[in-house]
Design a protein around this motif. Structure first.
Motif, PDB file in Angstrom:
ATOM      1  N   PRO A 287      -2.056 -10.122 -38.191  1.00 32.23           N
ATOM      2  CA  PRO A 287      -2.848  -8.912 -38.429  1.00 32.23           C
ATOM      3  C   PRO A 287      -4.348  -9.103 -38.287  1.00 32.23           C
ATOM      4  CG  PRO A 287      -1.940  -9.772 -40.495  1.00 32.23           C
ATOM      5  CD  PRO A 287      -1.282 -10.523 -39.386  1.00 32.23           C
ATOM      6  N   GLU A 288      -4.812 -10.347 -38.277  1.00 30.83           N
ATOM      7  CA  GLU A 288      -6.240 -10.606 -38.110  1.00 30.83           C
ATOM      8  C   GLU A 288      -6.607 -10.872 -36.653  1.00 30.83           C
ATOM      9  OE1 GLU A 288      -8.179 -10.151 -40.679  1.00 30.83           O
ATOM     10  OE2 GLU A 288      -6.386  -9.775 -41.891  1.00 30.83           O
ATOM     11  N   GLY A 289      -5.641 -10.777 -35.746  1.00 29.10           N
ATOM     12  CA  GLY A 289      -5.910 -11.031 -34.333  1.00 29.10           C
ATOM     13  C   GLY A 289      -6.931 -10.067 -33.760  1.00 29.10           C
ATOM     14  N   GLU A 290      -7.656 -10.506 -32.729  1.00 28.41           N
ATOM     15  CA  GLU A 290      -8.762  -9.718 -32.201  1.00 28.41           C
ATOM     16  C   GLU A 290      -8.316  -8.408 -31.562  1.00 28.41           C
ATOM     17  OE1 GLU A 290     -10.851 -11.786 -29.160  1.00 28.41           O
ATOM     18  OE2 GLU A 290      -9.069 -12.187 -27.935  1.00 28.41           O
ATOM     19  N   LYS A 291      -7.062  -8.317 -31.136  1.00 27.62           N
ATOM     20  CA  LYS A 291      -6.596  -7.099 -30.466  1.00 27.62           C
ATOM     21  C   LYS A 291      -5.878  -6.138 -31.410  1.00 27.62           C
ATOM     22  CE  LYS A 291      -6.350  -9.297 -25.959  1.00 27.62           C
ATOM     23  NZ  LYS A 291      -5.519  -9.617 -24.769  1.00 27.62           N
ATOM     24  N   VAL A 292      -5.770  -6.515 -32.669  1.00 29.39           N
ATOM     25  CA  VAL A 292      -5.069  -5.653 -33.630  1.00 29.39           C
ATOM     26  C   VAL A 292      -5.918  -4.445 -34.010  1.00 29.39           C
ATOM     27  CG1 VAL A 292      -4.082  -5.526 -35.943  1.00 29.39           C
ATOM     28  CG2 VAL A 292      -3.681  -7.547 -34.518  1.00 29.39           C
ATOM     29  N   GLU A 293      -7.186  -4.669 -34.305  1.00 25.61           N
ATOM     30  CA  GLU A 293      -8.052  -3.562 -34.730  1.00 25.61           C
ATOM     31  C   GLU A 293      -8.136  -2.459 -33.668  1.00 25.61           C
ATOM     32  OE1 GLU A 293     -10.408  -1.230 -37.150  1.00 25.61           O
ATOM     33  OE2 GLU A 293      -9.171  -2.982 -37.637  1.00 25.61           O
ATOM     34  N   PRO A 294      -8.351  -2.794 -32.381  1.00 23.00           N
ATOM     35  CA  PRO A 294      -8.352  -1.725 -31.373  1.00 23.00           C
ATOM     36  C   PRO A 294      -7.036  -0.960 -31.314  1.00 23.00           C
ATOM     37  CG  PRO A 294      -9.350  -3.703 -30.484  1.00 23.00           C
ATOM     38  CD  PRO A 294      -8.753  -4.086 -31.795  1.00 23.00           C
ATOM     39  N   MET A 295      -5.920  -1.666 -31.470  1.00 19.62           N
ATOM     40  CA  MET A 295      -4.617  -0.999 -31.461  1.00 19.62           C
ATOM     41  C   MET A 295      -4.499  -0.034 -32.640  1.00 19.62           C
ATOM     42  SD  MET A 295      -0.898  -2.745 -31.962  1.00 19.62           S
ATOM     43  CE  MET A 295       0.557  -1.728 -32.233  1.00 19.62           C
ATOM     44  N   LEU A 296      -4.883  -0.492 -33.822  1.00 19.77           N
ATOM     45  CA  LEU A 296      -4.802   0.367 -35.001  1.00 19.77           C
ATOM     46  C   LEU A 296      -5.733   1.569 -34.878  1.00 19.77           C
ATOM     47  CD1 LEU A 296      -4.630  -2.260 -37.901  1.00 19.77           C
ATOM     48  CD2 LEU A 296      -2.752  -0.967 -36.884  1.00 19.77           C
ATOM     49  N   GLN A 297      -6.884   1.382 -34.287  1.00 22.78           N
ATOM     50  CA  GLN A 297      -7.804   2.497 -34.110  1.00 22.78           C
ATOM     51  C   GLN A 297      -7.233   3.544 -33.157  1.00 22.78           C
ATOM     52  OE1 GLN A 297     -10.422   3.333 -35.794  1.00 22.78           O
ATOM     53  NE2 GLN A 297     -10.344   1.473 -37.032  1.00 22.78           N
ATOM     54  N   GLN A 298      -6.471   3.103 -32.158  1.00 20.11           N
ATOM     55  CA  GLN A 298      -5.811   4.053 -31.262  1.00 20.11           C
ATOM     56  C   GLN A 298      -4.727   4.819 -31.980  1.00 20.11           C
ATOM     57  OE1 GLN A 298      -5.124   0.865 -28.479  1.00 20.11           O
ATOM     58  NE2 GLN A 298      -6.316   1.863 -26.877  1.00 20.11           N
ATOM     59  N   PHE A 299      -4.013   4.133 -32.855  1.00 15.43           N
ATOM     60  CA  PHE A 299      -3.000   4.783 -33.688  1.00 15.43           C
ATOM     61  C   PHE A 299      -3.652   5.840 -34.585  1.00 15.43           C
ATOM     62  CE2 PHE A 299       1.306   3.672 -35.699  1.00 15.43           C
ATOM     63  CZ  PHE A 299       1.370   4.830 -36.472  1.00 15.43           C
ATOM     64  N   VAL A 300      -4.726   5.446 -35.250  1.00 14.56           N
ATOM     65  CA  VAL A 300      -5.416   6.354 -36.177  1.00 14.56           C
ATOM     66  C   VAL A 300      -6.016   7.535 -35.418  1.00 14.56           C
ATOM     67  CG1 VAL A 300      -7.390   6.542 -37.734  1.00 14.56           C
ATOM     68  CG2 VAL A 300      -5.857   4.558 -37.882  1.00 14.56           C
ATOM     69  N   SER A 301      -6.637   7.275 -34.291  1.00 20.85           N
ATOM     70  CA  SER A 301      -7.241   8.342 -33.489  1.00 20.85           C
ATOM     71  C   SER A 301      -6.190   9.354 -33.056  1.00 20.85           C
ATOM     72  CB  SER A 301      -7.924   7.742 -32.260  1.00 20.85           C
ATOM     73  OG  SER A 301      -8.424   8.749 -31.421  1.00 20.85           O
ATOM     74  N   PHE A 302      -5.006   8.878 -32.712  1.00 14.93           N
ATOM     75  CA  PHE A 302      -3.910   9.762 -32.319  1.00 14.93           C
ATOM     76  C   PHE A 302      -3.530  10.695 -33.461  1.00 14.93           C
ATOM     77  CE2 PHE A 302       0.705  10.523 -31.768  1.00 14.93           C
ATOM     78  CZ  PHE A 302       0.703  11.094 -30.503  1.00 14.93           C
ATOM     79  N   ILE A 303      -3.478  10.165 -34.678  1.00 18.03           N
ATOM     80  CA  ILE A 303      -3.167  10.989 -35.848  1.00 18.03           C
ATOM     81  C   ILE A 303      -4.258  12.030 -36.092  1.00 18.03           C
ATOM     82  CG2 ILE A 303      -2.940  10.934 -38.362  1.00 18.03           C
ATOM     83  CD1 ILE A 303      -1.418   8.321 -38.082  1.00 18.03           C
ATOM     84  N   HIS A 304      -5.490  11.616 -35.911  1.00 19.12           N
ATOM     85  CA  HIS A 304      -6.613  12.507 -36.226  1.00 19.12           C
ATOM     86  C   HIS A 304      -6.834  13.600 -35.188  1.00 19.12           C
ATOM     87  CE1 HIS A 304      -8.602   9.437 -39.168  1.00 19.12           C
ATOM     88  NE2 HIS A 304      -7.507   9.999 -39.658  1.00 19.12           N
ATOM     89  N   GLN A 305      -6.092  13.551 -34.103  1.00 18.93           N
ATOM     90  CA  GLN A 305      -6.210  14.597 -33.077  1.00 18.93           C
ATOM     91  C   GLN A 305      -5.551  15.903 -33.506  1.00 18.93           C
ATOM     92  OE1 GLN A 305      -4.801  13.094 -29.287  1.00 18.93           O
ATOM     93  NE2 GLN A 305      -5.987  11.225 -29.524  1.00 18.93           N
ATOM     94  N   VAL A 306      -4.781  15.873 -34.604  1.00 16.08           N
ATOM     95  CA  VAL A 306      -4.107  17.096 -35.078  1.00 16.08           C
ATOM     96  C   VAL A 306      -5.149  18.065 -35.630  1.00 16.08           C
ATOM     97  CG1 VAL A 306      -2.470  18.004 -36.744  1.00 16.08           C
ATOM     98  CG2 VAL A 306      -2.000  15.845 -35.586  1.00 16.08           C
TER      99      VAL A 306
END
Length: 306
Positions: A287-306
């Motif tokens: 979970p601390e990997g460098e590519k995890v945060e960008p992935m999670l931000q894409q997940f969160v951004s998708f939710i916030h598009q509602v």
């Protein structure tokens, strides 16, 4: 003559062993964590029973108190683990949902389902639908779980899962579209590194899903069989996000699903996110990997598009 508990009848490493006396030993995914108030994020969790007859619970997560001043979107999450390991109560998933709830500011319902091999598929599908129906019972604000009554906006519901959980999530979205879902407005489906077949089921699926219909079973092969492609067009949500990982052995199956959904006549929006150079569910194991945060931000951004 008594059976010897050391004699293995079936073995699927790294998931489980079945001994000749019927005992099941899970090899991984057994480390559990109790619900708590997370000291770093303030996210609070608790467990609540949704299916007394099958002794199944959900782990609920709500954001820190200062973020609970209005009704929040609901994330119904289905854990992975090849249908046979892990749970909402395992360390991997507890920590992942805590992070998602903190970043996305949602109410999360992480659902338990009966696992194979003791409970072969389609038991997991049945249990996931029962959990969704239980969530829907809170539509009027008078359901059995106070947190859902108080904090959950059931007109903004997301269903998500990873690996086998993404498979189950897809099948729940299909069922919602075909059979209808009263009390919950399912707005989107998020699939992380989905576990599907291409062609005939592998040996694990044959063992844990003995009633499967082979390559023509839409539950495990939605992109490559006629019934599956027809069901894709009927998904009961308006948006879908598919994550794949570049070094994942399931990458091509996720891509096939994405392409099949786009070509199915589905009227909603379909997005794909690929994380290059990463393995299957890398975000859980590192979970601390460098590519995890960008992935999670894409997940969160998708939710916030509602």
């Amino acid at each position: 003559m008594e059976s010897n508990t050391s004699e293995i009848a079936h073995e699927f490493v790294p998931f489980f062993r079945v001994y000749k006396d019927g005992k099941v030993e899970r090899i991984t995914g057994t480390k559990l964590i109790p619900p708590c108030i997370d000291p770093q994020t303030g996210v609070e969790s608790k467990d609540t029973v949704f299916s007394p007859e099958n002794n199944l619970s959900a782990r609920l997560f709500i954001p820190k108190p200062t973020n609970r001043d209005k009704k929040l979107p609901v994330l119904i999450y289905i854990h992975g683990g090849a249908f046979c390991i892990e749970s909402p109560f395992s360390t991997l998933y507890h920590n992942h949902l805590t992070t998602l709830v903190n970043k996305a500011n949602v109410v999360a319902v992480s659902i338990q389902y009966r696992r194979a091999p003791e409970h072969p598929l389609p038991a997991a599908y049945d249990d996931a639908w029962a959990a969704i129906q239980w969530v829907a019972s809170h539509a009027k604000g008078d359901g059995p779980e106070p947190w859902l009554n108080q904090y959950a906006d059931l007109d903004r519901a997301f269903i998500a899962g990873d690996s086998a959980g993404a498979n189950i999530a897809h099948n729940m979205a299909v069922k919602a579209g075909v059979s209808g879902l009263v009390g919950v407005k399912l707005v989107a489906l998020v699939m992380v590194h989905p576990y599907f077949m291409k062609g005939e089921p592998d040996s694990l699926i044959k063992f844990i899903f003995p009633s499967n219909q082979g390559s023509e079973d839409p539950r495990i092969n939605p992109a490559s069989c006629d019934a599956g492609r027809l069901e894709l067009s009927k998904l009961g949500c308006s948006r879908v996000l598919v994550f794949v990982a570049g070094n994942d052995w399931l990458r091509d199956r996720g891509l096939s699903y994405y392409e099949a959904l786009k070509g199915s006549g589905y009227s909603g929006v379909v997005d794909l996110v690929e994380t290059e150079g990463e393995e299957h569910v890398f975000h859980l194991f590192n979970p601390e990997g460098e590519k995890v945060e960008p992935m999670l931000q894409q997940f969160v951004s998708f939710i916030h598009q509602v």
